[in-house]
Design a protein around this motif. Structure first.
Motif, PDB file in Angstrom:
ATOM      1  N   ALA A 133       0.821  -1.225   0.000  1.00  0.00           N
ATOM      2  CA  ALA A 133       0.000   0.000   0.000  1.00  0.00           C
ATOM      3  C   ALA A 133       0.854   1.275   0.000  1.00  0.00           C
ATOM      4  N   PRO A 134       1.939   1.352   0.794  1.00  0.00           N
ATOM      5  CA  PRO A 134       2.741   2.582   0.795  1.00  0.00           C
ATOM      6  C   PRO A 134       3.310   2.929  -0.590  1.00  0.00           C
ATOM      7  N   LEU A 135       3.661   1.921  -1.369  1.00  0.00           N
ATOM      8  CA  LEU A 135       4.147   2.159  -2.731  1.00  0.00           C
ATOM      9  C   LEU A 135       3.065   2.855  -3.560  1.00  0.00           C
ATOM     10  N   PHE A 136       1.844   2.331  -3.485  1.00  0.00           N
ATOM     11  CA  PHE A 136       0.761   2.920  -4.282  1.00  0.00           C
ATOM     12  C   PHE A 136       0.381   4.307  -3.767  1.00  0.00           C
TER      13      PHE A 136
ATOM     14  N   ILE B 205     -18.869  -2.502  -2.853  1.00  0.00           N
ATOM     15  CA  ILE B 205     -18.023  -2.495  -1.645  1.00  0.00           C
ATOM     16  C   ILE B 205     -16.867  -1.503  -1.777  1.00  0.00           C
ATOM     17  N   GLY B 206     -16.783  -0.815  -2.910  1.00  0.00           N
ATOM     18  CA  GLY B 206     -15.725   0.183  -3.059  1.00  0.00           C
ATOM     19  C   GLY B 206     -14.352  -0.417  -3.304  1.00  0.00           C
ATOM     20  N   ALA B 207     -14.310  -1.559  -4.004  1.00  0.00           N
ATOM     21  CA  ALA B 207     -13.016  -2.175  -4.328  1.00  0.00           C
ATOM     22  C   ALA B 207     -12.342  -1.463  -5.499  1.00  0.00           C
ATOM     23  N   CYS B 208     -13.120  -0.711  -6.262  1.00  0.00           N
ATOM     24  CA  CYS B 208     -12.597   0.017  -7.416  1.00  0.00           C
ATOM     25  C   CYS B 208     -13.600   1.094  -7.777  1.00  0.00           C
ATOM     26  N   ARG B 209     -13.183   2.007  -8.647  1.00  0.00           N
ATOM     27  CA  ARG B 209     -14.118   3.041  -9.121  1.00  0.00           C
ATOM     28  C   ARG B 209     -14.318   2.967 -10.628  1.00  0.00           C
ATOM     29  N   ILE B 210     -13.538   2.081 -11.263  1.00  0.00           N
ATOM     30  CA  ILE B 210     -13.563   1.937 -12.722  1.00  0.00           C
ATOM     31  C   ILE B 210     -13.437   0.445 -13.025  1.00  0.00           C
ATOM     32  N   ILE B 211     -14.056   0.009 -14.113  1.00  0.00           N
ATOM     33  CA  ILE B 211     -13.896  -1.397 -14.510  1.00  0.00           C
ATOM     34  C   ILE B 211     -13.466  -1.498 -15.966  1.00  0.00           C
ATOM     35  N   ASN B 212     -12.500  -2.388 -16.169  1.00  0.00           N
ATOM     36  CA  ASN B 212     -12.013  -2.731 -17.501  1.00  0.00           C
ATOM     37  C   ASN B 212     -12.872  -3.911 -17.958  1.00  0.00           C
TER      38      ASN B 212
ATOM     39  N   HIS C  66      -8.680  -5.303  -2.542  1.00  0.00           N
ATOM     40  CA  HIS C  66      -8.662  -4.081  -3.365  1.00  0.00           C
ATOM     41  C   HIS C  66      -9.478  -2.980  -2.683  1.00  0.00           C
ATOM     42  N   HIS C  67     -10.546  -3.380  -2.011  1.00  0.00           N
ATOM     43  CA  HIS C  67     -11.337  -2.401  -1.244  1.00  0.00           C
ATOM     44  C   HIS C  67     -10.481  -1.801  -0.125  1.00  0.00           C
ATOM     45  N   LYS C  68      -9.707  -2.642   0.538  1.00  0.00           N
ATOM     46  CA  LYS C  68      -8.813  -2.156   1.610  1.00  0.00           C
ATOM     47  C   LYS C  68      -7.792  -1.171   1.046  1.00  0.00           C
ATOM     48  N   LEU C  69      -7.278  -1.486  -0.130  1.00  0.00           N
ATOM     49  CA  LEU C  69      -6.286  -0.611  -0.750  1.00  0.00           C
ATOM     50  C   LEU C  69      -6.932   0.691  -1.237  1.00  0.00           C
TER      51      LEU C  69
ATOM     52  N   GLN D 235      -7.156   3.588   0.985  1.00  0.00           N
ATOM     53  CA  GLN D 235      -5.922   4.295   1.349  1.00  0.00           C
ATOM     54  C   GLN D 235      -5.355   5.138   0.208  1.00  0.00           C
ATOM     55  N   LEU D 236      -6.072   5.184  -0.916  1.00  0.00           N
ATOM     56  CA  LEU D 236      -5.551   5.885  -2.096  1.00  0.00           C
ATOM     57  C   LEU D 236      -6.519   6.939  -2.602  1.00  0.00           C
TER      58      LEU D 236
END
Ligand code: OSB
Ligand code: MG
Length: 369
Positions: free
Chosen positions: A198-201, A253-260, A224-227, A230-231
């Protein structure tokens, strides 16, 4: 639709340059091309599975087996009214989404031709040109990456994606940002990291990236939701989304905001369209992913990307970014506004170049009713 015959070809085409991701290097793209004839009309489908199970568990060999022994016999067994019925016809086969999508693609091509429409029109597409970017593999050095990124910017690509892996991340992302100026930039980790990174991202947040694609496990949604918590940079999921339901869960659940969205990964165009509407409902933009397809798969992707919620540039580059001689005519070319034109002719709207397909074919088998 009365399906008369289905031909499968295992093909191999050389990329113009090797494509390196966190899971390996591809020099020659191997895949399966399906040619389906129904009611005298020919449709084409391209499988997105690769020779190795690096991106997903499916391979050319598993897809061939599932197609030959299960999916093709099921399609030849009885007529089909509509390509939208394909997922139901295939429901007794668990998984194997890429194999399923191969045949469904050809059926959509046929149905659109029968309706006298381009596939884009037939699907309800709203764009004649789709915004595109370029996906750059891991380069020998950060300097080489900067040079490559600059070259693609000069060629007219207005969204650059770079692949990262442990040891080739922050410095590469910084070099790319430096090289492309304020051109939209994103990174794709192809599942090479864990939550401990996580600190890297968080450091990546300073680079103003458009998104971070699939940083964690290929089958993970929860972490991914946990990450994401933090971003500030949006996370985009690729590998872990296999259905419209997965997309809904990940967004809720907020694991992402965009989907490929890749039609092959979700088991065909019907599911891809459904996933796209689920995302629109949730207020999340989508973009069309790529799997180094030849022009056959690219034509399908371009039609898909013309749907309303595909508002972000897709991984759909010009034919010459991948192959010296594409399998189709006309090849896809980049417009000055960083778009590809959506073919207007019936079905996929491109012609398969038979000589080139024959030259690329390693193995072929035909199945009849
Ligand atoms: O993760 O998006 C990916 C290619 C092969 C497998 C996985 C991916 C990719 C790409 C290339 O990023 C996209 C393209 O076809 O241009
Ligand atoms: Mg990806």
């Amino acid at each position: 639709m009365n399906i008369e015959s289905i031909e499968l070809r295992h093909v191999r085409v050389s990329l113009v340059s090797p494509f390196e991701t966190s899971f390996g290097v591809t020099t020659d793209r191997e895949t399966i091309i399906a040619r389906v004839v129904a009611d005298g009309v020919t449709g084409w489908g391209e499988c997105v599975a690769d020779a190795a199970p690096g991106y997903s568990c499916e391979t050319v060999t598993t897809a061939w087996h599932i197609l030959r022994d299960f999916l093709i016999p099921e399609l030849l067994r009885a007529p089909l009214d509509d390509p939208r019925d394909t997922p139901v016809r295939f429901r007794r086969v668990r998984g194997h989404n890429m194999a399923k999508a191969t045949l469904e693609a050809a059926l959509w091509d046929i149905a659109a031709q029968q309706a006298g429409l381009s596939l884009s029109r037939y699907l309800g597409g709203v764009r004649e040109r789709v915004p595109v970017g370029v996906s750059i593999g891991i380069q020998p050095s950060s300097d080489k990456l900067a040079e490559t990124a600059r070259r693609y910017c000069e060629a007219g690509y207005r969204r650059i994606k770079i692949k990262i892996k442990p040891g080739r991340d922050l410095a590469d992302a910084r070099a790319a940002r430096q090289a492309v100026g304020d051109t939209p930039l994103m990174i794709d980790a192809n599942s090479a990291y864990t939550l401990a990174d996580a600190p890297l991202f968080q450091q990546m947040d300073a680079l103003g990236l458009l998104m971070i694609e699939q940083p964690l496990g290929y089958d993970d949604i929860y972490e991914h939701h946990k990450l994401q918590q933090q971003l500030s940079t949006p996370i985009c999921l690729d590998e872990s989304i296999h259905s419209a339901a997965d997309a809904r869960f990940a967004l809720e659940i907020g694991a992402c905001r965009i989907i490929n969205i890749k039609q092959g990964r979700v088991g065909g165009l019907t599911n891809a369209i459904a996933a796209h509407y689920v995302c629109r409902q949730a207020g999340a933009p989508v973009w069309c992913g790529g799997m180094l397809e030849t022009g056959i798969g690219r034509a399908l992707n371009v039609a898909l990307a013309s749907l309303p919620n595909f508002t972000l540039p897709g991984d759909l580059s010009a034919s010459n970014r991948y192959y010296r001689l594409d399998l189709i005519d006309p090849p896809f070319e980049l417009n000055p506004d960083s778009t590809l034109s959506v073919p207007a002719g019936p079905g996929l709207g491109v012609t398969v170049i038979q000589d080139r397909l024959d030259a690329a074919t390693l193995r072929r088998e035909t199945f009849r009713r």
